[in-house]
Design a protein around this motif. Structure first.
Motif, short mmCIF file in Angstrom:
data_model
loop_
_atom_site.label_atom_id
_atom_site.label_comp_id
_atom_site.label_asym_id
_atom_site.label_seq_id
_atom_site.Cartn_x
_atom_site.Cartn_y
_atom_site.Cartn_z
N ARG A 42 20.06 72.10 -36.05
CA ARG A 42 20.38 70.67 -36.04
C ARG A 42 21.90 70.53 -36.07
N ILE A 43 22.45 69.77 -35.13
CA ILE A 43 23.90 69.67 -34.97
C ILE A 43 24.33 68.21 -34.95
N ILE A 44 25.35 67.89 -35.77
CA ILE A 44 26.00 66.59 -35.77
C ILE A 44 27.45 66.83 -35.38
N MET A 45 27.95 66.00 -34.47
CA MET A 45 29.37 66.08 -34.09
C MET A 45 30.09 64.85 -34.60
N ILE A 46 31.31 65.08 -35.10
CA ILE A 46 32.16 63.96 -35.50
C ILE A 46 33.36 63.92 -34.57
N THR A 47 33.79 62.71 -34.24
CA THR A 47 34.89 62.55 -33.30
C THR A 47 35.52 61.18 -33.45
N GLY A 48 36.75 61.08 -33.07
CA GLY A 48 37.44 59.80 -33.02
C GLY A 48 37.26 59.12 -31.68
N LEU A 82 25.73 65.45 -26.40
CA LEU A 82 24.28 65.43 -26.39
C LEU A 82 23.73 66.46 -25.39
N GLY A 83 24.41 66.62 -24.28
CA GLY A 83 24.02 67.62 -23.30
C GLY A 83 24.20 69.05 -23.81
N ALA A 84 25.07 69.23 -24.79
CA ALA A 84 25.31 70.56 -25.37
C ALA A 84 24.39 70.85 -26.54
N GLY A 85 23.50 69.92 -26.85
CA GLY A 85 22.55 70.17 -27.94
C GLY A 85 22.86 69.45 -29.23
N VAL A 86 23.89 68.62 -29.24
CA VAL A 86 24.20 67.83 -30.42
C VAL A 86 23.13 66.76 -30.55
N LEU A 87 22.63 66.56 -31.77
CA LEU A 87 21.58 65.58 -31.99
C LEU A 87 22.11 64.21 -32.36
N GLN A 88 23.31 64.17 -32.94
CA GLN A 88 23.90 62.89 -33.32
C GLN A 88 25.41 63.01 -33.27
N VAL A 89 26.07 61.94 -32.82
CA VAL A 89 27.53 61.87 -32.76
C VAL A 89 27.98 60.75 -33.68
N LEU A 90 28.88 61.07 -34.60
CA LEU A 90 29.43 60.08 -35.52
C LEU A 90 30.86 59.76 -35.13
N GLN A 91 31.15 58.48 -35.00
CA GLN A 91 32.48 57.99 -34.67
C GLN A 91 33.33 57.91 -35.94
N LYS A 92 34.51 58.55 -35.93
CA LYS A 92 35.45 58.44 -37.04
C LYS A 92 36.19 57.11 -36.94
N PRO A 93 36.56 56.51 -38.01
CA PRO A 93 36.18 56.87 -39.38
C PRO A 93 34.76 56.41 -39.67
N PHE A 94 34.11 57.11 -40.58
CA PHE A 94 32.76 56.72 -41.01
C PHE A 94 32.70 56.88 -42.52
N SER A 95 31.78 56.18 -43.11
CA SER A 95 31.64 56.21 -44.57
C SER A 95 30.81 57.42 -45.00
N SER A 96 30.90 57.76 -46.25
CA SER A 96 30.08 58.85 -46.77
C SER A 96 28.60 58.48 -46.67
N GLU A 97 28.29 57.18 -46.80
CA GLU A 97 26.90 56.73 -46.68
C GLU A 97 26.38 56.98 -45.26
N THR A 98 27.22 56.77 -44.27
CA THR A 98 26.83 57.02 -42.88
C THR A 98 26.56 58.50 -42.66
N LEU A 99 27.41 59.35 -43.21
CA LEU A 99 27.20 60.79 -43.07
C LEU A 99 25.92 61.22 -43.76
N VAL A 100 25.69 60.74 -44.98
CA VAL A 100 24.46 61.10 -45.70
C VAL A 100 23.24 60.65 -44.92
N ALA A 101 23.27 59.44 -44.37
CA ALA A 101 22.14 58.94 -43.60
C ALA A 101 21.89 59.81 -42.37
N ALA A 102 22.96 60.25 -41.70
CA ALA A 102 22.81 61.11 -40.52
C ALA A 102 22.20 62.45 -40.90
#
Length: 102
Positions: free
Chosen positions: A50-56, A66-86
């Motif tokens: 399971r892979i999550i990518m973070i990026t600005g 997503l084509g490389a196998g990432v399941l979720q992409v998180l846009q920076k900045p994000f809250s700790s709650e967003t990361l925990v939910a992901a």
């Protein structure tokens, strides 16, 4: 247990040696590999990883990630709650290796 690596090459060695429950990778990394290539290679090593990518710049990289196998992409900045939910969305409250996601 959480481990951190500043270079993609080191993270891939760790994935090959002892598969993690989840890989959280930044798009931009020092060294020869970017986060998309790390995800692609990690997916080859561990097809169920399971892979999550973070990026600005999620708009520019989400499709390739997503084509490389990432399941979720998180846009920076994000809250700790967003990361925990992901993380919970991918591994639940109890990761396979034990412990609790908080």
């Amino acid at each position: 247990l959480t481990e951190g690596y500043s270079r993609g090459e080191a993270a891939l060695e760790a994935v090959a040696d002892e598969p993690p429950d989840l890989l959280l990778v930044n798009w931009r990394l020092p060294g020869l590999l970017d986060g998309i290539e790390v995800a692609r290679r990690a997916r080859r090593l561990q097809p169920d990883l399971r892979i999550i990518m973070i990026t600005g710049d999620a708009g520019a990289v989400a499709g390739r990630a997503l084509g490389a196998g990432v399941l979720q992409v998180l846009q920076k900045p994000f809250s700790s709650e967003t990361l925990v939910a992901a993380v919970r969305a991918l591994v639940g409250d109890s990761p396979p290796g034990g412990g609790t996601v908080k």
